[in-house]
Design an enzyme around this catalytic site. Structure first.
Site, PDB file in Angstrom:
ATOM      1  N   CYS A  84       4.267  35.208  -4.241  1.00  0.00           N
ATOM      2  CA  CYS A  84       2.920  35.781  -4.293  1.00  0.00           C
ATOM      3  C   CYS A  84       2.667  36.615  -5.543  1.00  0.00           C
ATOM      4  O   CYS A  84       1.520  36.969  -5.828  1.00  0.00           O
ATOM      5  CB  CYS A  84       2.663  36.617  -3.047  1.00  0.00           C
ATOM      6  SG  CYS A  84       2.820  35.676  -1.512  1.00  0.00           S
ATOM      7  N   HIS A 344      -6.383  34.703  -1.225  1.00  0.00           N
ATOM      8  CA  HIS A 344      -5.038  34.829  -1.807  1.00  0.00           C
ATOM      9  C   HIS A 344      -4.470  33.471  -2.197  1.00  0.00           C
ATOM     10  O   HIS A 344      -3.521  32.978  -1.594  1.00  0.00           O
ATOM     11  CB  HIS A 344      -4.143  35.535  -0.795  1.00  0.00           C
ATOM     12  CG  HIS A 344      -2.758  35.849  -1.288  1.00  0.00           C
ATOM     13  ND1 HIS A 344      -2.441  35.966  -2.628  1.00  0.00           N
ATOM     14  CD2 HIS A 344      -1.589  36.054  -0.602  1.00  0.00           C
ATOM     15  CE1 HIS A 344      -1.151  36.247  -2.744  1.00  0.00           C
ATOM     16  NE2 HIS A 344      -0.613  36.299  -1.541  1.00  0.00           N
TER      17      HIS A 344
END
Length: 397
Positions: A84, A344
């Site tokens: 991430c 995201h």
């Protein structure tokens, strides 16, 4: 830092629910964000000397295929994958190349084309990179699925047990970020929810309801990084944003030796990186005006307040109740809506954060603008693990 380094152009796509934009593949995403960043900087692609392209899901050399939409100039193109924190890792590498004097202009670009639903593994014939973390957490908490909300939810539970933090305080973070996203045309979600609605949403892993969890997303972000000489040559000082501190930290012994869910999801990594950045930049948390941090789950936003030094350990809940992390408070955290509401797309997230903070420091964030913003802080984390923290100031002010 010996050589001054600047963000001179940023661009991003709107973040979308996976598959919502028909026939929207990653080359088109990269073309959109990259073209926007180049246009923002007022330069052509042939002035870029290196490119760092981040993505988590995709075949090898997808980075080359993505930036070939911008031009075929033969420059080095480096593929980046750091879970991430991929986007901010690409940013870190591009800034490092410029800071070292290797190049005067580099492109950091990230994208993701994701599958709907919870994150899954791609290769099942080898050990998963998160297994060490999962096994360590399994000794502390009963295992639940999916892994990500379990891990960050467990960190939230630990905080509740140690410090008396409440489910309502975590939910207030979700409420804030959804409220902020209403003013962000790039956000996947632009709908406001009441605190009651946040609390009443489907429970994913207590205390995390669905409206406190970041969604999977498609999208891309990009930034042009340049040296002081390049800024001067192209007359970009009026829009350039200087990277005044930057640190990347990976897991330390404390991650596994603290017997703490908070450490396992990167609490100590974030604290160490933030301390490095404050020292490099000669800044303290009180000097910061606006922050984009990695709120993959509301629990992580609260934990990160403490890691970034906004408050003492255990006092994140008080910060929330005091309204200190929204407009009118001491800091505005995630004016973009954050990961929870903006979305995201893993490889793009860190570069979208960079774009938002560049707009804030230029004073061009429109209805999201934090009045008088002159110092910005970015935090982007990926488990397994890596965190990048970056501090920015306008080149001129």
């Amino acid at each position: 830092m010996s050589n001054r380094t600047y963000v001179v152009g940023v661009g991003m796509t709107k973040f979308e629910k996976p598959g919502r934009r028909e026939n929207w593949d990653y080359p088109a995403m990269a073309k959109e964000s990259g073209t926007n960043a180049l246009a923002d900087a007022g330069i052509a692609y042939d002035e870029v000397q290196q490119a760092y392209v981040g993505y988590v899901y995709g075949e090898s050399t997808s980075g080359q295929r993505a930036v070939y939409e911008l031009g075929l100039t033969g420059i080095p193109v480096i593929n980046v994958n750091n879970n991430c924190s991929t986007g901010s890792t690409a940013l870190f590498l591009a800034a490092q190349a410029v800071r070292s004097g290797t190049v005067d202009c580099a492109l950091a670009l990230g994208f993701e084309k994701m599958q709907p639903g919870s994150l899954g593994s791609t290769y099942d014939d080898r050990e998963q990179p998160m297994l060490k973390h999962i096994l360590a957490l399994a000794e502390l908490r009963e295992v639940a699925m999916p892994p990500a909300p379990w891990m960050f939810g467990a960190a939230g539970r630990e905080h509740m047990e140690k410090y008396g933090t409440t489910a309502e305080q975590f939910a207030k973070i979700g409420e804030k970020n959804h409220r902020h996203s209403v003013n962000n045309p790039y956000a996947q979600f632009q709908e406001e929810y009441s605190l009651a609605e946040i609390l009443a949403a489907k429970m994913i892993y207590e205390p995390l309801t669905k409206l406190q969890c970041s969604p999977t997303s498609d999208g891309s972000g990009a930034a042009i990084i340049a040296s002081e000489a390049f800024v001067d040559k192209h007359g970009l000082a009026g829009q350039a944003v200087e990277i005044v501190g930057q640190s990347m930290v990976t897991d330390m012994r404390s991650t596994f030796e603290d017997n703490s869910a908070i450490s396992l999801v990167g609490g100590q990594m974030s604290k160490t990186a933030a301390a490095n950045v404050y020292e490099q930049a000669g800044l303290a948390p009180a000097d910061v005006d606006v922050i984009e941090l990695h709120d993959c789950f509301s629990t992580n936003e609260l934990i990160t307040y403490e890691a970034l030094g906004l408050c003492a350990e255990g006092e994140g809940g008080k910060l929330v109740d005091a309204g200190d992390t929204t407009y009118g408070g001491r800091w505005v955290v995630n004016p973009s809506g954050g990961l929870i509401s903006k979305g995201h797309p893993l490889g793009a997230t860190g570069l979208a954060q960079c774009a938002e903070l560049s707009w804030q420091l230029r004073g061009t964030a429109q209805r999201r603008q934090v009045e008088g913003a002159s110092v910005a802080l970015q935090h982007n984390i990926g488990l397994g693990g890596a965190v990048v923290v970056t501090a920015y100031r306008p080149a001129e002010r």
